[in-house]
Design a protein around this motif. Structure first.
Motif, PDB file in Angstrom:
ATOM      1  N   VAL A  15      -4.436 -25.169 -53.984  1.00  0.00           N
ATOM      2  CA  VAL A  15      -5.161 -25.250 -52.715  1.00  0.00           C
ATOM      3  C   VAL A  15      -5.910 -26.585 -52.633  1.00  0.00           C
ATOM      4  O   VAL A  15      -5.919 -27.243 -51.586  1.00  0.00           O
ATOM      5  CB  VAL A  15      -6.117 -24.043 -52.543  1.00  0.00           C
ATOM      6  CG1 VAL A  15      -7.016 -24.244 -51.327  1.00  0.00           C
ATOM      7  CG2 VAL A  15      -5.312 -22.752 -52.396  1.00  0.00           C
TER       8      VAL A  15
ATOM      9  N   LEU B 134      -5.037 -29.352 -53.991  1.00  0.00           N
ATOM     10  CA  LEU B 134      -4.033 -30.385 -53.717  1.00  0.00           C
ATOM     11  C   LEU B 134      -3.651 -30.383 -52.233  1.00  0.00           C
ATOM     12  O   LEU B 134      -3.549 -31.447 -51.604  1.00  0.00           O
ATOM     13  CB  LEU B 134      -2.791 -30.153 -54.587  1.00  0.00           C
ATOM     14  CG  LEU B 134      -1.625 -31.109 -54.310  1.00  0.00           C
ATOM     15  CD1 LEU B 134      -1.917 -32.498 -54.892  1.00  0.00           C
ATOM     16  CD2 LEU B 134      -0.320 -30.584 -54.891  1.00  0.00           C
ATOM     17  N   LEU B 135      -3.454 -29.192 -51.686  1.00  0.00           N
ATOM     18  CA  LEU B 135      -3.091 -29.081 -50.262  1.00  0.00           C
ATOM     19  C   LEU B 135      -4.178 -29.700 -49.388  1.00  0.00           C
ATOM     20  O   LEU B 135      -3.883 -30.409 -48.427  1.00  0.00           O
ATOM     21  CB  LEU B 135      -2.907 -27.608 -49.874  1.00  0.00           C
ATOM     22  CG  LEU B 135      -1.689 -26.896 -50.476  1.00  0.00           C
ATOM     23  CD1 LEU B 135      -1.777 -25.390 -50.238  1.00  0.00           C
ATOM     24  CD2 LEU B 135      -0.405 -27.440 -49.878  1.00  0.00           C
TER      25      LEU B 135
ATOM     26  N   GLU C 281      -6.442 -31.991 -50.306  1.00  0.00           N
ATOM     27  CA  GLU C 281      -6.467 -33.433 -50.544  1.00  0.00           C
ATOM     28  C   GLU C 281      -5.355 -34.141 -49.763  1.00  0.00           C
ATOM     29  O   GLU C 281      -5.523 -35.238 -49.241  1.00  0.00           O
ATOM     30  CB  GLU C 281      -6.286 -33.625 -52.055  1.00  0.00           C
ATOM     31  CG  GLU C 281      -6.310 -35.034 -52.562  1.00  0.00           C
ATOM     32  CD  GLU C 281      -5.750 -35.049 -53.987  1.00  0.00           C
ATOM     33  OE1 GLU C 281      -6.286 -34.320 -54.846  1.00  0.00           O
ATOM     34  OE2 GLU C 281      -4.769 -35.786 -54.215  1.00  0.00           O
ATOM     35  N   GLN C 282      -4.196 -33.495 -49.677  1.00  0.00           N
ATOM     36  CA  GLN C 282      -3.058 -34.103 -48.993  1.00  0.00           C
ATOM     37  C   GLN C 282      -2.982 -33.724 -47.510  1.00  0.00           C
ATOM     38  O   GLN C 282      -1.999 -34.044 -46.845  1.00  0.00           O
ATOM     39  CB  GLN C 282      -1.754 -33.675 -49.677  1.00  0.00           C
ATOM     40  CG  GLN C 282      -1.638 -34.080 -51.140  1.00  0.00           C
ATOM     41  CD  GLN C 282      -1.458 -35.588 -51.305  1.00  0.00           C
ATOM     42  OE1 GLN C 282      -0.950 -36.260 -50.411  1.00  0.00           O
ATOM     43  NE2 GLN C 282      -1.912 -36.128 -52.428  1.00  0.00           N
TER      44      GLN C 282
ATOM     45  N   LEU D 213      -2.369 -30.903 -46.171  1.00  0.00           N
ATOM     46  CA  LEU D 213      -1.142 -30.162 -45.944  1.00  0.00           C
ATOM     47  C   LEU D 213      -1.384 -28.707 -45.561  1.00  0.00           C
ATOM     48  O   LEU D 213      -0.461 -27.909 -45.521  1.00  0.00           O
ATOM     49  CB  LEU D 213      -0.259 -30.216 -47.198  1.00  0.00           C
ATOM     50  CG  LEU D 213       0.462 -31.550 -47.406  1.00  0.00           C
ATOM     51  CD1 LEU D 213       1.114 -31.608 -48.766  1.00  0.00           C
ATOM     52  CD2 LEU D 213       1.485 -31.795 -46.305  1.00  0.00           C
ATOM     53  N   ARG D 214      -2.664 -28.371 -45.307  1.00  0.00           N
ATOM     54  CA  ARG D 214      -2.909 -26.994 -44.881  1.00  0.00           C
ATOM     55  C   ARG D 214      -2.759 -26.906 -43.394  1.00  0.00           C
ATOM     56  O   ARG D 214      -3.287 -27.729 -42.667  1.00  0.00           O
ATOM     57  CB  ARG D 214      -4.324 -26.574 -45.278  1.00  0.00           C
ATOM     58  CG  ARG D 214      -4.361 -26.013 -46.658  1.00  0.00           C
ATOM     59  CD  ARG D 214      -5.746 -25.686 -47.030  1.00  0.00           C
ATOM     60  NE  ARG D 214      -6.093 -24.330 -46.589  1.00  0.00           N
ATOM     61  CZ  ARG D 214      -7.134 -23.687 -47.111  1.00  0.00           C
ATOM     62  NH1 ARG D 214      -7.908 -24.261 -48.010  1.00  0.00           N
ATOM     63  NH2 ARG D 214      -7.414 -22.481 -46.708  1.00  0.00           N
ATOM     64  N   SER D 215      -2.042 -25.876 -42.966  1.00  0.00           N
ATOM     65  CA  SER D 215      -1.822 -25.761 -41.518  1.00  0.00           C
ATOM     66  C   SER D 215      -3.021 -25.089 -40.868  1.00  0.00           C
ATOM     67  O   SER D 215      -3.777 -24.410 -41.530  1.00  0.00           O
ATOM     68  CB  SER D 215      -0.583 -24.945 -41.230  1.00  0.00           C
ATOM     69  OG  SER D 215      -0.754 -23.635 -41.694  1.00  0.00           O
TER      70      SER D 215
END
Ligand SMILES: Cc1cc2nc3c(=O)[nH]c(=O)nc-3n(C[C@H](O)[C@H](O)[C@H](O)COP(=O)(O)OP(=O)(O)OC[C@H]3O[C@@H](n4cnc5c(N)ncnc54)[C@H](O)[C@@H]3O)c2cc1C
Ligand SMILES: Nc1ncnc2c1ncn2[C@@H]1O[C@H](COP(=O)(O)O)[C@@H](O)[C@H]1O
Lengths: 316, 255
Positions: free
Chosen positions: B245, B247-248, B250-251, B253-255
């Motif tokens: 989570v 990483l998501l 940081e990037q 990438l969470r919708s």
């Protein structure tokens, strides 16, 4: 040494990237061994690609535009007999698997499959490394002059610009083919296009049971992702073919590829290794998927998926 | 239609692959073996052909080790005959030499169709289907599915990258490297295999010695050097989920 023969494969009217990669390396090897590069292509559609292949010479075997194993083999064997080839390079694709082994056996030449690197050594021979045992081991192989080598697509980059025009000679292959092409079949596009997803939740045989796919669906939903898979999941009938990533499936390049219970066989890696971020979860710490993943963990995917879904505020 | 399905066993990739002292091969005696998964697909496709059009199916194995159980399993699944090619060789026999021994047997054994698994995890020196085709001078194709008998000829579909395929029709004799059967391979209970092993006999055929074939020599076998190895997240599923989570986030990438 005799010339280096590169068998060129077409992909929707252009030379396949794997063939361009082979030609690039062939030119370097030919310089090192003071010999020439000769390309071979099949069907009229390959004429243009051969002409701009950067090879010193090219043969075009007439016949069906589609690949027909028996015809292609007859053509390759004829080229080998005419040129006394010093090395024969093919992509390790369906075509390479057909022609490589058969031609090597029929012509009494040594054969190396699954190569990922190839270099010239003194005295006219070569050295290759090959991925074996599902990518768990690497074999370093002495490749004698005259060998047939099939190379995994994506093993090295292709030269960007190729200059000059290659003369293309028509090759007439004698004899009747015992095999005829009935029809070509276009890919089944399916309900979703996995090549367009930003995030893929990709499941492998580690999912163990089709009932567990629900966990992947829920996770994908919580992530705004699409579910893709490895080949055995398709062969078991658990997900449609359009979801398959890899050599015989789709090539994907999402922002995030979450590989769950996928070992990372070369055939799978071929379809996803250029993803921007790869996260792999696999209980086997020696799984080859960890060689290409950026992040990894060895926990149980069946345990992880629901926890992750919940943390992302999804179904519980 | 007389069909031969060639079966072999391979090191189980789930287990650690121990190397031998030379560093050029596997410690073959210390490994555990499983039937090559693509052979199961080839056998299933052959059995489906038998059910659809009355083919006669023989399972054929080269006796490089413990192959009896594999052959009894084939009989239990519905193969008509099991052939064990015996001779003075062991597991270290290279694929190219195996192919020659198999080709010498197949050349005179009267089969119309030879089906093999598309590949095995250990075939560095080429896939058997192609090698056999080349040695026998028979038409052949690998990465094949949807095999059907069509008035004395054989129809099949060959798979390419990106889900493209083509259908072919070929005269026999023919060699096919089977990628996948029309249905997942059938399962037979162990009790049934035991029963078959008590009642059925394997046919032993004396095969040649180790033939000389031009080979490329393995100089070193090793585990991939961990150049690009993943950054590993330790801990249990909760901790891994937290790291993922993070990483998501940081990037973005969470919708
Ligand atoms: C010509 C050809 C073309 C092919 N094309 C493709 C292709 O396009 N795509 C493709 O994927 N394959 C393809 N293959 C097949 C390929 O060789 C492999 O067999 C396949 O990729 C393996 O799939 P997998 O990783 O899901 O299964 P496996 O190799 O069986 O790996 C399953 C993994 O899951 C792990 N695992 C099990 N349970 C759990 C758990 N509870 N938690 C965490 N981890 C777990 C295991 O450690 C194991 O590493 C092709 C093969 C051939 C011969
Ligand atoms: N020693 C063997 N005995 C019987 N069948 C074999 C043997 N070696 C290879 N085969 C067949 O050929 C397939 C491909 O194996 P290979 O390409 O040799 O790794 C196997 O999965 C079998 O179907």
């Amino acid at each position: 040494m005799g010339p280096i023969i590169v068998v060129v494969e077409m992909q929707s009217d252009a030379m396949s990237p794997a063939s361009a990669e082979l030609l690039s390396r062939a030119r370097q090897l030919a310089r090192a061994q003071s010999t020439r590069v000769v390309a071979l292509g099949f069907g009229e559609a390959a004429r243009g690609a051969l002409g701009s292949s950067g090879a010193d010479d090219a043969f075009l075997a007439a016949g069906a535009d589609a690949y027909v194993p028996t015809q292609a083999e007859a053509a390759l064997r004829q080229v080998l007999q005419e040129t006394a080839a010093g090395l024969v390079l093919l992509p390790n694709t369906t075509m390479g698997m057909d022609l490589g082994a058969a031609t090597a056996a029929a012509e009494g030449r040594p054969m190396v499959a699954y190569a990922t690197s190839l270099a010239a050594v003194e005295g006219g021979a070569f050295k290759a490394t090959s991925q074996v045992y599902g990518g768990k081991l690497v074999a370093e192989v002495a490749v004698p002059e005259g060998s047939v080598v099939t190379v995994l697509p994506g093993s090295w980059p292709a030269d960007e610009a190729v200059s000059g025009t290659t003369p293309v000679r028509d090759l007439v292959v004698a004899g009747e083919s015992p095999m005829e092409l009935v029809r070509t079949i276009e890919p089944d596009t399916g309900d979703v296009d996995i090549t367009r997803a930003d995030v893929l939740v990709s499941v492998g045989r580690g999912i163990q049971d089709p009932d567990n796919l629900e966990l992947a669906d829920e996770l994908a939903e919580a992530l705004g992702a699409v579910v893709s898979c490895s080949r055995p999941v398709v062969d078991a009938g658990w997900l449609p073919r359009a979801r398959q990533v890899g050599k015989s499936g789709q090539t994907v390049k999402p922002k995030l590829y979450l590989a769950l219970g996928i070992s990372g066989a070369p055939e799978h890696l071929q379809g996803m290794k250029d993803s921007e971020i790869i996260v792999a979860i696999n209980s086997d710490p020696t799984a080859p998927i960890f060689e290409v993943a950026h992040y990894g963990a060895t926990c149980d995917i069946l345990e992880l998926m629901p926890i992750l879904t919940e943390r992302l505020g999804g179904a519980d | 239609m007389r069909i031969a399905v060639l079966v072999k066993d391979v090191p189980d990739l789930v287990e650690e692959l121990e190397l031998d002292e030379s560093g050029r091969g596997l410690a073959v005696d210390d490994l555990s073996y499983v039937p090559s998964e693509w052979d199961d697909q080839a056998l299933e496709e052959a059995l489906l052909l038998k059910e659809a059009s009355g083919a006669h199916v023989s399972a054929v194995a080269l006796d490089t080790g413990d192959v009896d159980n594999m052959l009894y399993t084939a009989l239990a699944k519905g193969a008509d005959r099991a052939v064990k090619l015996v001779g003075d060789y062991d597991r270290t026999l290279p694929g190219r030499q195996r192919a020659r021994i198999l080709a010498d047997y197949l050349a005179g054994a009267g089969y119309d169709l030879v089906m093999t698994g598309v590949q095995a995890v250990d075939d560095l020196d080429g896939q058997i289907a192609g090698l056999l085709g080349g040695m026998l001078g028979w038409p052949h194709a690998s990465v094949v599915r949807d095999v059907a008998v069509d008035s004395g000829a054989v129809r099949f579909v060959q798979e390419y990258a990106g889900g493209r395929m083509a259908e072919f029709r070929s005269s026999t004799p023919l060699v096919l490297g089977v990628q996948a059967a029309k249905k997942p391979p059938r399962y037979v209970p162990i009790a049934r295999i035991r029963q078959v092993s008590r009642s059925a006999a394997l046919e032993e055929v004396e095969a040649g010695g180790s033939p000389s074939e031009s080979l490329a020599a393995i100089e070193r076998l090793y585990r991939p050097e961990a150049q690009g190895h993943a950054t590993m997240w330790d801990g249990d599923a909760e901790q891994v989920a937290a790291a993922l989570v993070a990483l998501l986030d940081e990037q973005h990438l969470r919708s």
